[in-house]
Every structure is written in structure tokens, then in C-alpha cells.
Enzyme design. Sequence first.
Site, PDB file in Angstrom:
ATOM      1  CD  GLU A 122      -2.307  -1.269   2.878  1.00  0.00           C
ATOM      2  OE1 GLU A 122      -2.105  -0.336   3.682  1.00  0.00           O
ATOM      3  OE2 GLU A 122      -3.001  -2.263   3.138  1.00  0.00           O
ATOM      4  CE1 TYR A 234      -3.459   2.919   8.331  1.00  0.00           C
ATOM      5  CE2 TYR A 234      -3.239   4.792   6.852  1.00  0.00           C
ATOM      6  CZ  TYR A 234      -3.121   4.237   8.114  1.00  0.00           C
ATOM      7  OH  TYR A 234      -2.661   5.005   9.145  1.00  0.00           O
ATOM      8  CE  LYS A 323      10.300   6.707   6.495  1.00  0.00           C
ATOM      9  NZ  LYS A 323       9.300   7.573   7.093  1.00  0.00           N
ATOM     10  CB  CYS A 437      21.868  39.434 -21.501  1.00  0.00           C
ATOM     11  SG  CYS A 437      23.137  39.721 -22.750  1.00  0.00           S
ATOM     12  CB  CYS A 442      24.692  37.241 -25.130  1.00  0.00           C
ATOM     13  SG  CYS A 442      25.033  36.302 -23.637  1.00  0.00           S
TER      14      CYS A 442
HETATM   15  S1  IVH Z   1      -0.618   0.584   8.790  1.00  0.00           S
HETATM   16  C1  IVH Z   1       0.301  -1.836  12.004  1.00  0.00           C
HETATM   17  N1  IVH Z   1      -0.846   1.517   6.360  1.00  0.00           N
HETATM   18  O1  IVH Z   1       2.381   5.193   8.810  1.00  0.00           O
HETATM   19  C2  IVH Z   1      -0.368  -0.860  11.165  1.00  0.00           C
HETATM   20  N2  IVH Z   1       0.077   2.951   8.015  1.00  0.00           N
HETATM   21  O2  IVH Z   1       4.491   4.251  10.929  1.00  0.00           O
HETATM   22  C3  IVH Z   1       0.236   0.474  11.263  1.00  0.00           C
HETATM   23  N3  IVH Z   1       0.633   5.186   7.221  1.00  0.00           N
HETATM   24  O3  IVH Z   1       0.997   6.110  11.859  1.00  0.00           O
HETATM   25  C4  IVH Z   1      -0.294   1.407  10.288  1.00  0.00           C
HETATM   26  N4  IVH Z   1      -0.002   4.885   5.153  1.00  0.00           N
HETATM   27  O4  IVH Z   1       0.198   7.320   9.808  1.00  0.00           O
HETATM   28  C5  IVH Z   1      -0.454   1.777   7.618  1.00  0.00           C
HETATM   29  N5  IVH Z   1      -1.121   2.212   4.160  1.00  0.00           N
HETATM   30  C6  IVH Z   1      -0.732   2.479   5.416  1.00  0.00           C
HETATM   31  C7  IVH Z   1      -0.213   3.733   5.810  1.00  0.00           C
HETATM   32  C8  IVH Z   1       0.181   3.925   7.129  1.00  0.00           C
HETATM   33  C9  IVH Z   1       0.513   5.750   6.013  1.00  0.00           C
HETATM   34  C10 IVH Z   1       1.239   5.858   8.399  1.00  0.00           C
HETATM   35  C11 IVH Z   1       0.331   5.949   9.578  1.00  0.00           C
HETATM   36  C12 IVH Z   1       1.087   5.333  10.709  1.00  0.00           C
HETATM   37  C13 IVH Z   1       2.474   5.280  10.225  1.00  0.00           C
HETATM   38  C14 IVH Z   1       3.156   4.032  10.728  1.00  0.00           C
END
Ligand code: IVH
Length: 689
Positions: A122, A234, A323, A437, A442
Amino acid sequence: MTFADGDSEADRVAQLRELIAHHSYRYHVLDDPEIGDDAYDALYSELRELEAEHPELVTPDSPTQRVGEVPVSDLVKVEHLQRMLSLANVRSAAELRAWIVRMRNFLAREGIEDPVFEFVAEPKIDGLAMSLVYEDGLLARGVTRGDGQTGEDVTHNLRTIAQIPLRLRAVAPPPLVEVRGEVYMSLPDFQALNERRAAAGESTFMNPRNSAAGTVRQLDPRLAAERPLSFWAYQLGVVSEGVGFATHWAALEWLRELGFPVHPDIRVISGEDEVVAQCERWQERRGSLDFEIDGVVVKVNDLELQRRLGVVGREPRWAVAWKFPPTTALTTLLDIGWNPGKFGDLHPYAMLAPVHVGGVTVKQATLHNEEDLARKDLRIGEPVIVLRAGDVIPQVVGPAPHVAERSDRPPKPRPPERCPVCATPTVKPEGSVFTRCPNRDCPGRRLQLLTHFVEAMDIEGLGERQVLAFMERGWLQSAADVYRLPEREQQLLALTGYGETSVRKLFDAIEASKARPFGRVLFAVGIEEVGDVTGRALAQQFGDVDALLAASPEELAQTPGVGPKMAAAIHAQLGDPAMRSLIATLRAQGLNFAQDRTPGREGPLAGLTLVLTGTLPGLTREQATALIVDAGGKVTGSVSKKTAYVVAGDSYGSKLARAEALGVPVLDEAGLLELLAGHGGGGVESSSS
Ligand code: IVH
């Protein structure tokens, strides 16, 4: 007011609510409205009026209750039904594989040998995590993540988000449903908001995330209602007993049914290689999404396996965040350089203390133009934020936070008094915001003009580097010299890097460029205000260069897209002796100065509108657009029911999702080429839905 037989006002109110919820869902969640704005507004007004007459009929899930009017005095702390976890990060394919190995080892110790993993990948949306609690199908409260244990009640602001259902789309919803997802601000909404704030003299937000965070924690919901937030669901949180799913994917599908927006490109995948490939795919399309993501979340699909894997500390073992490399960094603005553009406008660029950002070391960044520089309020010697997203040229976003509030700032940088390339005193023409210019000879200006020419004429093997090298040898002064290069075969062969084959290829490319259509030549020669589209329009309007050169400003202004001011500027430049002589020479050299057919009327794409999205493997966006226009088609930016085809590259943005939702056929590059060749629709990969 009376209604059809048997209908009471209460019935009509209920009916209106259902209609409005339905159309709001079609519009905001499916992005596929069934009725126009006027019809929607009429339903909404009718409901408002009825509710005003009968306040006893107002319910909390009424769409009129989205725009709250009563500010809260405080954000109330609320304990989460179930802890909101964070995620462990991985930053490479190797780390991702190591995570999978750790899960296998852990499960083996639990007695589960050789589990078959399926994963769900995701987008990791860069916004704020929210927990939405629905009681008996109604949104009871929305709570920020907080410390994971306790968050803040921000229901009053979440109600203003049209994508968050006030009532679940289910006949008999379970008594308790908790949905987790991300509240975010889309990039277009963020830009518009900042522009509005700047125009009103208010401070602007640093990024969409800050802007969403600031909005969601407002006490007054009227403020939140003015700042458009969005939502992606999500994760399913706590649900009443008896509701269960075997997989995370099935839970997401259920959330979709309940009326939540779940990103259409979330996929179930198996196999480590596919997971890595999927993460890389998201990374590539990062820059083409209309919201910010900072990674990919990979989750184990099987919920029983998730349960067995459990949680360590604050992180589940069954999910990780892949990340992306950071795309912004802090560094020092060492100096501002200025380069003349093809018409002499001086373009500023930032010279930076080298900094690692987006996977590369950046020492320079574009500042677009003088206005951009002034707007960003940069000062030499101060810390600045640098952005490099995807493959785009690094940009300076602005001074580091709080720098702008200092009282002892260095002076504002000013454009140079002399051209940094040819030392001619610079000028600022009346009514212009750009310093230039004025010297037409130039070398800096010429380099840009010639580079523009070879790029517009699509001469393979000639780019800025070669143009510069040939200019330095005195071989290239004007566009006409490009067609004299074949006379320098021996000199070229003497250069390092040029053999028989590459010289032959270059000459072939130069020869082939003579076939570019008239409109393209008009664009290439460098007439201020004449871009690709205007070049084409002028060619079509006048048919050949004699008619064009004889045209009065009034006649030029008859061209679609050309206003009186532009017409006057074009007229003046076409009358310039240097321009006339360049045109005469290029004409004698065999370039096209007449239109041989009328695009737009015939051609395999006559009357069709296409939308391009993503990066095509073999064509730039400009090339694809030119091919489509030459074949009589039109290219627009957004997908609607009138779109004939969406041409999609390897990345697959929201346009593709919309095409699928609307049933618009999607083509790849090969499909487009077949279509252009006149094989009507051959190779079309029709969308399945
Ligand atoms: S799952 C165990 N799914 O990421 C489930 N988090 O570091 C934990 N986030 O605080 C969250 N997109 O703000 C999940 N598709 C996604 C996400 C997501 C963004 C953020 C969310 C959470 C942080 C986790």
C-alpha cells in the site's frame, strides 16, 4: 410543502439524505459523478430548507451536519479501543528480504514451517493516522493517533471531509466498526490553499502534511471546512464479534463496500521479488501522484498469520514500511548564479553547499526566474531547504524554518548589472519583471537558442553539450549552421568521440529534421511567445511562410490562441531583418515552410481526445502530444467520459484509476502507435471494469 402521495416531510428528508450521500460518494470516493453540481446543490438546498423548518428532523448523519458551526473549546483526549501501532522501516531490498527471513524464523519457532506468504503493498501516505469509530453504522468519533494509546477527538473536523462516510453503506452494519486510515491534503489542494493564503498576506504552510495536521487540530470546524482534506482507509480496527475476515485484502474490500476510499492500486502479491518490484514501482510513480507518499507499507495478507506473528514493542512483526530516500534536505545557499535564457532573460540558480538528497549529491538547484527568487525570499549565506523528488531537477523550496523571522538577515540578492556571460549591461524592459541581457550575440543566449532549436527539431546526437562544443570551435552561430555541419565531415571525424558511424548518424539526423512540419519549424527558430502549440496554430492559419510574413498584427490575432498583445510581439519579431534572413536561409536549405495538410480535420485520430499519463518508454510527452495532434487528435489533462483513450506509461497514476472507473480504454505506447498508424483500436487493452 406537499409531496407525492403518502410521503411525509420526514420521508422526504430521509430520501434526500440518502440521495445526497449517494451522489457525494459517487463524486468524492468513486470520482465518477452521476449528476451535475447544480442538481446536487438543488438536493442539498432542499434538505437544508426542510431541516430549517423542522429542526426535529436533523440527525447527526445528515450531510448538512458536515459543516459544523460550533467550535469546540478543547481537544478532548480519548483512549483508543486498540493501540495504534507504528511500523519498522526498511530502506533497501536486502532489508526487506531480511524482514521476511525474520518472520519465517519466528514462525518456525512457533511451529509453523514454510508459511506461504502473500503480501499487500500500500502507499504510505504522508498525512495523519486516524481512528474512526462507527457505532450502529454512524460516525461516532474520529481520533488522532496521539501516542498510540490515547489520541485527541477531532470528530468535528473529520465530519467536514466528504470522503469520510457519516453513515456506513450497509443495510445492517455491525454495532461497532473501527476504521483506520490517513487524513491528508492533496497536492493540488495544498497548492491552492497556499496561493490563497499568500494572496491574503497570510503565512504559507511548509508541506501538505503540516497543513493537514494544522487543519485537523483546529478547534473551529469552519476553518477545517475551508481547507480541503482527504482520506484513504488502509486498515480495519476493532469490529463487533462475529465479523471476521481471512485476509487483510478481504477487509479492505469490505471497507470499500462500506463507502471508504481505498486506493485502487493496492495489490496482493506473493514472492519476495514481486514485493521489491512493487515497492520500486511506487517509488517511481511517487512524483506523479497527486498526494505525497514517503514509502510503501507491506503487510502480511493472512490475518491468522498476522495474529501469530504479533507485535514487538510498538511495531507489528507482520508489516514494515519501505521508506523512500528523503527528498528534502537542509543546506546553505552559497551564492546565486544567473544564466541568460534563449531570449536573454536572466535565470537565477542556487549554488549550494553539497548535500545528499533523493539519492544524489546536489550542488545546484533551479530557481526558475527572478519572481520565484523574490517570492521565496532567499538570502545568500542562509540555510535553505532543497527538494529533489523523482527525476525532477532539484529545487530550493525556501529558507529553513524560522530563518525568515530573523531581524539581521543578509540583503536580498539582486540580479547582476552586467550579463555574467558577455558583460553587456543588463536591462529591465518596461512592464517586465525580468532582467535581461540585451545582446543578441551573447554566447550564453545563443547556446540556449541553438539548444532549443536542435531539441525542437528533434535532431538526435545534438544536445546542449555538442552545441557548446561546436560553438566554441566557431562551427555553430545560428540555426542555419546546423545544416552546414555536413560540410565539416573531416573536422568532425578529427574530434574525439566521433567515428564514421556516429558522424553518419548525426548527418542522417540533421537531414531527417528537414522533414519536421512547418509549425514545428516556427517553434524551433525561437520567436518569443511562440511555443509548440502556437507554432502549429500559426502554420495552420497561414499555410505558408510568405502569408505569415505578410500578415498584419490584426491578421495574426485571428489565429486561435493568439491575442492582440502576442500578435504585436510576433509581428515585430517576424519583421526583424535577422529573423527574415534566418528564415530565408533555412528555407533555401530545404526546411518546411509550408503546411502540406490540415491537421485536426483528417487523420486517424480526428475528433478524438486523449489523455497521457506516466512516462512512455520511447516517447517524451511532447513527442506523443505532437504525434496525436498531427493525427487530428487532441490531448487534455483530465480524464472524463469524453476521453477516447488514456495512454499510460509504466507508472500508473490517478488518471488511470479514473479511466478504469469510467470504462475509458487504456493504451500503452505500442497501442498508441498502432492507433496512429490507422489500425483503429488495434492493440487496445480495454479496461476490465
Ligand atoms: S498501517 C500496524 N498503512 O504510517 C499498522 N500505516 O508508521 C500500522 N501510514 O501512523 C499502520 N499509510 O500514519 C499503515 N497504508 C498504510 C499507511 C500507514 C501511512 C502511516 C500511519 C502510521 C504510520 C506508521
